[in-house]
Design an enzyme around this catalytic site. Structure first.
Site, PDB file in Angstrom:
ATOM      1  N   ILE A 190     -23.889  -3.300 -22.946  1.00  0.00           N
ATOM      2  CA  ILE A 190     -22.634  -3.038 -22.258  1.00  0.00           C
ATOM      3  C   ILE A 190     -22.883  -2.649 -20.805  1.00  0.00           C
ATOM      4  O   ILE A 190     -22.085  -2.972 -19.913  1.00  0.00           O
ATOM      5  CB  ILE A 190     -21.824  -1.931 -22.982  1.00  0.00           C
ATOM      6  N   ALA A 191     -23.999  -1.988 -20.534  1.00  0.00           N
ATOM      7  CA  ALA A 191     -24.350  -1.643 -19.161  1.00  0.00           C
ATOM      8  C   ALA A 191     -24.649  -2.902 -18.356  1.00  0.00           C
ATOM      9  O   ALA A 191     -24.200  -3.052 -17.209  1.00  0.00           O
ATOM     10  CB  ALA A 191     -25.549  -0.697 -19.145  1.00  0.00           C
TER      11      ALA A 191
ATOM     12  N   LYS B  16     -18.472   5.728 -24.970  1.00  0.00           N
ATOM     13  CA  LYS B  16     -17.755   6.260 -26.117  1.00  0.00           C
ATOM     14  C   LYS B  16     -18.482   5.887 -27.409  1.00  0.00           C
ATOM     15  O   LYS B  16     -19.180   4.876 -27.446  1.00  0.00           O
ATOM     16  CB  LYS B  16     -16.303   5.774 -26.122  1.00  0.00           C
TER      17      LYS B  16
ATOM     18  N   LEU C  73     -26.526   5.103 -24.147  1.00  0.00           N
ATOM     19  CA  LEU C  73     -27.439   5.152 -25.288  1.00  0.00           C
ATOM     20  C   LEU C  73     -26.674   5.028 -26.608  1.00  0.00           C
ATOM     21  O   LEU C  73     -25.454   5.243 -26.655  1.00  0.00           O
ATOM     22  CB  LEU C  73     -28.199   6.484 -25.280  1.00  0.00           C
TER      23      LEU C  73
ATOM     24  N   TYR D 256     -11.020 -12.111 -34.543  1.00  0.00           N
ATOM     25  CA  TYR D 256     -10.812 -11.194 -33.427  1.00  0.00           C
ATOM     26  C   TYR D 256      -9.348 -10.784 -33.292  1.00  0.00           C
ATOM     27  O   TYR D 256      -8.438 -11.603 -33.405  1.00  0.00           O
ATOM     28  CB  TYR D 256     -11.276 -11.839 -32.117  1.00  0.00           C
TER      29      TYR D 256
ATOM     30  N   ARG E 111     -21.093  -5.215 -18.166  1.00  0.00           N
ATOM     31  CA  ARG E 111     -19.845  -4.756 -17.581  1.00  0.00           C
ATOM     32  C   ARG E 111     -19.945  -3.521 -16.694  1.00  0.00           C
ATOM     33  O   ARG E 111     -19.374  -3.497 -15.610  1.00  0.00           O
ATOM     34  CB  ARG E 111     -18.821  -4.484 -18.703  1.00  0.00           C
TER      35      ARG E 111
ATOM     36  N   TYR F 167     -36.433   8.681 -20.529  1.00  0.00           N
ATOM     37  CA  TYR F 167     -35.208   9.324 -20.067  1.00  0.00           C
ATOM     38  C   TYR F 167     -35.472  10.674 -19.402  1.00  0.00           C
ATOM     39  O   TYR F 167     -34.794  11.054 -18.453  1.00  0.00           O
ATOM     40  CB  TYR F 167     -34.240   9.497 -21.237  1.00  0.00           C
TER      41      TYR F 167
ATOM     42  N   CYS G 167     -30.870   1.050 -21.291  1.00  0.00           N
ATOM     43  CA  CYS G 167     -30.668  -0.351 -20.882  1.00  0.00           C
ATOM     44  C   CYS G 167     -29.864  -1.092 -21.942  1.00  0.00           C
ATOM     45  O   CYS G 167     -30.350  -2.012 -22.598  1.00  0.00           O
ATOM     46  CB  CYS G 167     -32.023  -1.029 -20.652  1.00  0.00           C
TER      47      CYS G 167
END
Length: 343
Positions: free
Chosen positions: A16-17, A98, A75, A236, A20, A59, A13
């Protein structure tokens, strides 16, 4: 062509999941999200309430389900080698965030395992699925800047809150694996295989025990060079430029464009400057589509295969150049010239 939906389970969880990848997964018409696994039952339940599927605690339990054809793995990188391997051995296709693993050795093992079992294993470098890079590659191939001589790529952002995985060495933290891989992958995209790391520097944070900035000089077999910079302690920046014998191309928002962003590609020649404004698109949706097409119809993807191995080998080369053969983060890191670098 397989007309059944691809049943995907999510292993972890991660932020990024949530932000996006899962919105892109659930929006794909040929995907059915069946389960979301987390160590924290409450977090898994919250994800499932938003995106659908059944919350699963642990998992391993996800891999015991009969309604999971493929697994998305967001993960921390230190857990990838184990859980991606388990997913592949259970017969599931895998889309992993990645980098695929923390070392070239583990990456080679997983790529070989997937190939031996006829399974798809894709590394989610989603920026590669944005068409702005294909357009730039076409321009270079058409001679828009003459012969390519040098690539410069930069990716950095301001300090993040403590507690993020990037600052946790036990989870594979550090900006080389989280951020530096983007400029490295860009070098592979334009200069191809066989790159050699001639110099590298990693700047360490003494308190956290991770690298927070880095740079590398790469040389291609044909003599072209890549000058790469990354970090988590800067303003940035997310861009790259290609410098050729008769011009230059710059992509100003290369790695993290929003789905609404219309990229601008700038082409500079001796007596002419041109800016191409390209259509907006969601590169996360592009990565999901690439994974689905690979699993269902065997369509090759830029996110798999030999380039994944080349990427992992480059990361290992950068570590060896900057840190020595052990490749371990330390409070002070040797620079290219051998002096001690501190935060």
């Amino acid at each position: 062509m397989n007309s059944e939906p691809l049943r995907i389970g999510v292993m972890g969880c991660a932020d990024i999941a949530w932000r996006r990848t899962l919105p892109a997964l659930t929006a794909h018409p040929d995907v059915r999200l069946t389960a979301i696994a987390g160590r924290d039952p409450g977090k898994a339940r919250r994800f499932a309430e938003r995106f659908g599927g059944e919350p699963v605690t642990g998992y391993a339990a996800l891999l015991e389900r009969a309604d999971v054809d493929a697994v998305y793995v967001p993960l921390p990188v230190r857990l990838h080698a184990d859980w991606v391997g388990r997913a592949l051995r259970s017969g599931r296709h895998v889309l992993a965030e990645k980098p695929l693993t923390a070392s070239a050795e583990d990456t080679e093992r997983l790529v070989a395992l997937a190939a031996s079992r006829g399974l798809a294993l894709l590394e989610n470098f989603m920026f590669l699925c944005h068409s702005q890079h294909a357009r730039v590659r076409d321009l270079v191939a058409q001679g828009a800047i003459g012969e390519l001589r040098t690539l410069v790529a930069e990716f950095a952002f301001p300090p993040m809150a403590d507690g993020r995985n990037i600052y946790r060495p036990e989870l594979g933290g550090g900006v080389l694996t989280e951020v530096g891989v983007y400029p490295l992958r860009t070098a592979l995209l334009y200069l191809g295989a066989g790159l050699e790391v001639r110099g590298a520097h990693l700047q360490a944070d003494e308190a956290r025990g991770v690298d927070v900035a880095g740079a590398a000089l790469l040389v291609a077999p044909g003599g072209e060079t890549a000058h790469l910079t990354w970090g988590a302690e800067r303003s940035y920046r997310s861009r790259y430029a290609l410098w050729g014998s008769s011009g230059r191309i710059e992509v100003a928002w290369a790695f993290t464009p929003s789905a609404a962003h219309r990229p601008v590609v700038r082409i500079e020649r001796q007596d002419h400057v041109e800016e191409l404004t390209l259509p907006a698109e969601d590169h996360f949706a592009g990565a999901v589509a690439a994974f689905v097409n690979r699993v269902r119809d065997g369509v090759p993807s830029v996110l798999e295969g030999e380039t994944v191995l080349e990427q992992a080998r480059l990361v290992d080369q950068v570590r060896r150049r900057a840190l020595g053969p052990g490749g371990q983060a330390a409070p002070a890191v040797p620079t290219i010239g051998g002096s001690r670098g501190t935060r």
